[in-house]
Design a protein around this motif. Structure first.
Motif, PDB file in Angstrom:
ATOM      1  N   LEU A 314       0.813  -1.219   0.000  1.00 16.95           N
ATOM      2  CA  LEU A 314       0.000   0.000   0.000  1.00 16.95           C
ATOM      3  C   LEU A 314       0.844   1.266   0.000  1.00 16.95           C
ATOM      4  CD1 LEU A 314      -2.618  -1.009   2.736  1.00 16.95           C
ATOM      5  CD2 LEU A 314      -2.852  -1.214   0.256  1.00 16.95           C
ATOM      6  N   LEU A 315       2.101   1.140   0.410  1.00 19.72           N
ATOM      7  CA  LEU A 315       2.951   2.317   0.608  1.00 19.72           C
ATOM      8  C   LEU A 315       3.136   3.179  -0.650  1.00 19.72           C
ATOM      9  CD1 LEU A 315       4.663   3.854   2.674  1.00 19.72           C
ATOM     10  CD2 LEU A 315       6.607   2.441   1.974  1.00 19.72           C
ATOM     11  N   PRO A 316       3.437   2.609  -1.823  1.00 22.97           N
ATOM     12  CA  PRO A 316       3.664   3.466  -2.999  1.00 22.97           C
ATOM     13  C   PRO A 316       2.487   4.380  -3.329  1.00 22.97           C
ATOM     14  CG  PRO A 316       4.439   1.247  -3.427  1.00 22.97           C
ATOM     15  CD  PRO A 316       3.694   1.188  -2.131  1.00 22.97           C
ATOM     16  N   SER A 317       1.265   3.846  -3.268  1.00 24.84           N
ATOM     17  CA  SER A 317       0.085   4.665  -3.577  1.00 24.84           C
ATOM     18  C   SER A 317      -0.087   5.774  -2.553  1.00 24.84           C
ATOM     19  CB  SER A 317      -1.175   3.791  -3.616  1.00 24.84           C
ATOM     20  OG  SER A 317      -1.071   2.810  -4.612  1.00 24.84           O
ATOM     21  N   LEU A 318       0.127   5.455  -1.292  1.00 27.44           N
ATOM     22  CA  LEU A 318      -0.011   6.457  -0.228  1.00 27.44           C
ATOM     23  C   LEU A 318       1.040   7.550  -0.376  1.00 27.44           C
ATOM     24  CD1 LEU A 318      -1.351   7.343   2.426  1.00 27.44           C
ATOM     25  CD2 LEU A 318       0.280   5.888   3.639  1.00 27.44           C
ATOM     26  N   VAL A 319       2.272   7.155  -0.658  1.00 25.83           N
ATOM     27  CA  VAL A 319       3.357   8.133  -0.806  1.00 25.83           C
ATOM     28  C   VAL A 319       3.110   9.043  -2.002  1.00 25.83           C
ATOM     29  CG1 VAL A 319       5.807   8.367  -1.390  1.00 25.83           C
ATOM     30  CG2 VAL A 319       5.096   6.779   0.394  1.00 25.83           C
ATOM     31  N   ASP A 320       2.604   8.485  -3.105  1.00 28.12           N
ATOM     32  CA  ASP A 320       2.319   9.302  -4.290  1.00 28.12           C
ATOM     33  C   ASP A 320       1.307  10.386  -3.987  1.00 28.12           C
ATOM     34  OD1 ASP A 320       4.097   7.900  -5.816  1.00 28.12           O
ATOM     35  OD2 ASP A 320       2.593   6.614  -6.766  1.00 28.12           O
ATOM     36  N   ILE A 321       0.277  10.049  -3.220  1.00 28.79           N
ATOM     37  CA  ILE A 321      -0.751  11.035  -2.868  1.00 28.79           C
ATOM     38  C   ILE A 321      -0.164  12.127  -1.985  1.00 28.79           C
ATOM     39  CG2 ILE A 321      -2.910  11.366  -1.605  1.00 28.79           C
ATOM     40  CD1 ILE A 321      -3.701   8.524  -2.477  1.00 28.79           C
ATOM     41  N   LEU A 322       0.612  11.731  -0.985  1.00 22.66           N
ATOM     42  CA  LEU A 322       1.196  12.701  -0.061  1.00 22.66           C
ATOM     43  C   LEU A 322       2.234  13.577  -0.754  1.00 22.66           C
ATOM     44  CD1 LEU A 322       1.635  10.453   3.096  1.00 22.66           C
ATOM     45  CD2 LEU A 322      -0.115  12.191   2.703  1.00 22.66           C
ATOM     46  N   ALA A 323       3.051  12.972  -1.601  1.00 25.41           N
ATOM     47  CA  ALA A 323       4.072  13.733  -2.312  1.00 25.41           C
ATOM     48  C   ALA A 323       3.438  14.727  -3.274  1.00 25.41           C
ATOM     49  CB  ALA A 323       5.004  12.789  -3.059  1.00 25.41           C
ATOM     50  N   MET A 324       2.329  14.341  -3.888  1.00 28.28           N
ATOM     51  CA  MET A 324       1.630  15.253  -4.783  1.00 28.28           C
ATOM     52  C   MET A 324       1.141  16.472  -4.024  1.00 28.28           C
ATOM     53  SD  MET A 324      -1.647  14.450  -7.236  1.00 28.28           S
ATOM     54  CE  MET A 324      -2.694  13.947  -5.860  1.00 28.28           C
ATOM     55  N   GLN A 325       0.597  16.253  -2.826  1.00 29.64           N
ATOM     56  CA  GLN A 325       0.139  17.388  -2.014  1.00 29.64           C
ATOM     57  C   GLN A 325       1.307  18.269  -1.597  1.00 29.64           C
ATOM     58  OE1 GLN A 325       0.689  18.010   1.475  1.00 29.64           O
ATOM     59  NE2 GLN A 325      -0.550  19.875   1.324  1.00 29.64           N
ATOM     60  N   ALA A 326       2.444  17.650  -1.312  1.00 30.24           N
ATOM     61  CA  ALA A 326       3.608  18.415  -0.886  1.00 30.24           C
ATOM     62  C   ALA A 326       4.324  19.088  -2.055  1.00 30.24           C
ATOM     63  CB  ALA A 326       4.589  17.504  -0.143  1.00 30.24           C
ATOM     64  N   GLY A 327       4.023  18.647  -3.276  1.00 32.80           N
ATOM     65  CA  GLY A 327       4.594  19.293  -4.442  1.00 32.80           C
ATOM     66  C   GLY A 327       5.952  18.762  -4.857  1.00 32.80           C
ATOM     67  N   PHE A 328       6.267  17.529  -4.503  1.00 40.55           N
ATOM     68  CA  PHE A 328       7.520  16.933  -4.971  1.00 40.55           C
ATOM     69  C   PHE A 328       7.362  15.424  -5.023  1.00 40.55           C
ATOM     70  CE2 PHE A 328       7.867  16.686  -0.424  1.00 40.55           C
ATOM     71  CZ  PHE A 328       8.629  15.556  -0.160  1.00 40.55           C
ATOM     72  N   ARG A 329       8.184  14.786  -5.826  1.00 39.30           N
ATOM     73  CA  ARG A 329       8.128  13.337  -5.974  1.00 39.30           C
ATOM     74  C   ARG A 329       9.260  12.685  -5.196  1.00 39.30           C
ATOM     75  NH1 ARG A 329       6.759  12.192 -12.373  1.00 39.30           N
ATOM     76  NH2 ARG A 329       4.578  12.873 -12.293  1.00 39.30           N
ATOM     77  N   LEU A 330       8.958  11.537  -4.657  1.00 47.06           N
ATOM     78  CA  LEU A 330       9.989  10.784  -3.955  1.00 47.06           C
ATOM     79  C   LEU A 330       9.661   9.301  -4.015  1.00 47.06           C
ATOM     80  CD1 LEU A 330       9.505  10.817  -0.127  1.00 47.06           C
ATOM     81  CD2 LEU A 330       7.772  11.668  -1.666  1.00 47.06           C
ATOM     82  N   LYS A 331      10.687   8.494  -3.841  1.00 45.18           N
ATOM     83  CA  LYS A 331      10.521   7.059  -3.783  1.00 45.18           C
ATOM     84  C   LYS A 331      10.870   6.594  -2.379  1.00 45.18           C
ATOM     85  CE  LYS A 331      11.513   6.185  -8.668  1.00 45.18           C
ATOM     86  NZ  LYS A 331      12.410   5.489  -9.626  1.00 45.18           N
ATOM     87  N   VAL A 332       9.925   5.950  -1.732  1.00 44.07           N
ATOM     88  CA  VAL A 332      10.153   5.441  -0.382  1.00 44.07           C
ATOM     89  C   VAL A 332      10.345   3.936  -0.464  1.00 44.07           C
ATOM     90  CG1 VAL A 332       9.221   5.189   1.926  1.00 44.07           C
ATOM     91  CG2 VAL A 332       8.815   7.296   0.656  1.00 44.07           C
ATOM     92  N   ALA A 333      11.524   3.479  -0.162  1.00 40.66           N
ATOM     93  CA  ALA A 333      11.851   2.067  -0.262  1.00 40.66           C
ATOM     94  C   ALA A 333      11.581   1.355   1.073  1.00 40.66           C
ATOM     95  CB  ALA A 333      13.311   1.899  -0.677  1.00 40.66           C
ATOM     96  N   PHE A 334      11.916   0.084   1.100  1.00 42.10           N
ATOM     97  CA  PHE A 334      11.754  -0.738   2.293  1.00 42.10           C
ATOM     98  C   PHE A 334      12.555  -0.150   3.457  1.00 42.10           C
ATOM     99  CE2 PHE A 334      13.556  -4.159   4.889  1.00 42.10           C
ATOM    100  CZ  PHE A 334      12.401  -4.750   5.358  1.00 42.10           C
ATOM    101  N   SER A 335      11.928  -0.127   4.631  1.00 41.55           N
ATOM    102  CA  SER A 335      12.598   0.381   5.824  1.00 41.55           C
ATOM    103  C   SER A 335      12.690  -0.750   6.848  1.00 41.55           C
ATOM    104  CB  SER A 335      11.829   1.571   6.415  1.00 41.55           C
ATOM    105  OG  SER A 335      12.396   1.967   7.652  1.00 41.55           O
ATOM    106  N   ALA A 336      13.886  -1.307   6.988  1.00 41.81           N
ATOM    107  CA  ALA A 336      14.082  -2.396   7.943  1.00 41.81           C
ATOM    108  C   ALA A 336      13.865  -1.923   9.371  1.00 41.81           C
ATOM    109  CB  ALA A 336      15.489  -2.973   7.785  1.00 41.81           C
ATOM    110  N   SER A 337      14.283  -0.694   9.660  1.00 42.81           N
ATOM    111  CA  SER A 337      14.134  -0.176  11.019  1.00 42.81           C
ATOM    112  C   SER A 337      12.664  -0.033  11.397  1.00 42.81           C
ATOM    113  CB  SER A 337      14.845   1.173  11.151  1.00 42.81           C
ATOM    114  OG  SER A 337      14.378   2.088  10.178  1.00 42.81           O
TER     115      SER A 337
END
Length: 364
Positions: A314-337
């Motif tokens: 679910l993370l990629p879709s959620l990040v795309d929506i949030l990044a669009m609102q913030a006005g920049f694109r980013l890729k959020v990869a797996f976070s082991a921590s």
């Protein structure tokens, strides 16, 4: 136990999303801001009030390390057919061909065949995504009753006025289009002072001092913004969603572990006789407590790990929506921590609550 596991799976899914957003998006914003050399302070003043004396006076401030002037035309404009409606906003029409050392642009989608021309415009990601404008489509701005229609030549990513939260938005016109618009509104030209301050400077205090300096030179400041305020406005939705997800997962977790605690206490009361038999056969109180706690702990470990891993679907879709609102694109990869923290937290909470509940076996 199965129903408890399903609840924990949903809890870990939500909690892991919140942790990934908290751990990844904020640093990603800072990295992009550094890469594009975003200013620490922006001040917009009328072009007629600009002077070399003012520039020199601003640079005399001990906290100011670098200053760049950026030409623009400031107008209150209505964007026509912005997701089916008319959207009014303060727009800074920048000259795309001006050299930029501060507030650099990153071109995401650009049509080189339409790189210039008096009917060409480059949009920031926020307008392009929310307004559903793609390259080669047309966008119309209505200013003082006049319509100006441009063909979108590209979408750019920038860290200045990149979303509507700051109540001002920057778009970019090639030299031809900029000069044409400047002729239409000769009194609308402004200068954006983009300033880089020292590392430990309090930008809000520095901005207050700079505004006083501008007043002393009879240069009214039409709009000003610090990097902290800019980041807060652009990350507002992301931060709010992170808090909501974390709070919701905490509530669900507490409800589920209290239900487990109640269930274990009921089991202790209902099976007291059987426990007496086990005790007479040589079982210790610790052994019986462990036998009751182990299934819940194992369930928590298994289902929380499954839910945390599943959240990345679910993370990629959620990040795309949030990044669009913030006005920049980013890729959020797996976070082991984030995954390890989620699993450890849910398992530990389950272990503590169930152990305390099963501990009533000892006095019995």
């Amino acid at each position: 136990i199965l129903s408890f596991g399903i609840i924990l799976l949903l809890t870990s899914l939500i909690l892991n999303l919140a942790l990934v957003l908290a751990l990844r998006i904020d640093p990603a914003y800072d990295r992009l801001s550094d890469d594009l050399r975003s200013a620490d302070i922006d001040m917009v003043i009328p072009s007629a009030a600009d002077s070399d004396a003012l520039s020199d006076a601003l640079l005399e401030n001990a906290s100011v390390e670098e200053l760049e002037k950026q030409r623009a035309i400031l107008q209150k404009a209505v964007m026509k057919d912005f997701r089916g409606t008319d959207f009014e906003l303060n727009i800074l029409f920048y000259n795309l061909d001006d050299n930029r050392a501060i507030h650099q642009l990153s071109c995401i989608e650009c049509n080189q065949e339409r790189a210039s021309g008096e009917k060409t415009i480059y949009l920031p990601l926020y307008i392009a995504e929310f307004g559903e404008y793609t390259p080669d489509e047309e966008i119309t701005f209505s200013i003082d009753g006049k319509d100006f229609t441009y063909t979108v030549a590209g979408v750019v990513q920038e860290m200045q006025y990149g979303n509507a939260s700051a109540e001002i938005m920057g778009v970019f016109l090639p030299e031809e289009a900029y000069s044409r618009l400047a002729e239409e509104f000769p009194g609308g030209e402004v200068v954006n002072y983009a300033l880089i301050t020292s590392e430990r400077a309090d930008n809000q205090t520095v901005l207050s001092d700079l505004r006083k300096t501008a007043e002393e030179h009879h240069s009214p400041v039409l709009f000003s913004l610090t990097s902290e305020a800019k980041k807060q406005s652009r990350m507002m939705v992301t931060n709010l969603l992170t808090v909501i997800l974390a709070a919701f997962s905490a509530i669900v977790l507490l409800v589920s572990v209290f239900l487990c605690r109640f269930r274990i206490k009921s089991t202790v009361a209902d099976e007291m006789a059987q426990m007496g038999v086990l005790k007479s056969l040589g079982f210790t109180s610790g052994g019986m407590i462990a036998a009751m706690v182990l299934p819940y702990t194992a369930t928590a470990l298994l289902f929380s790990a499954t839910g945390a891993a599943g959240s990345y679907a679910l993370l990629p879709s959620l990040v795309d929506i949030l990044a669009m609102q913030a006005g920049f694109r980013l890729k959020v990869a797996f976070s082991a921590s984030a995954l390890l923290l989620t699993v450890a937290l849910l398992t530990a909470v389950t272990l503590v609550f169930t152990w305390l509940a099963a501990g009533e076996i000892r006095p019995l």
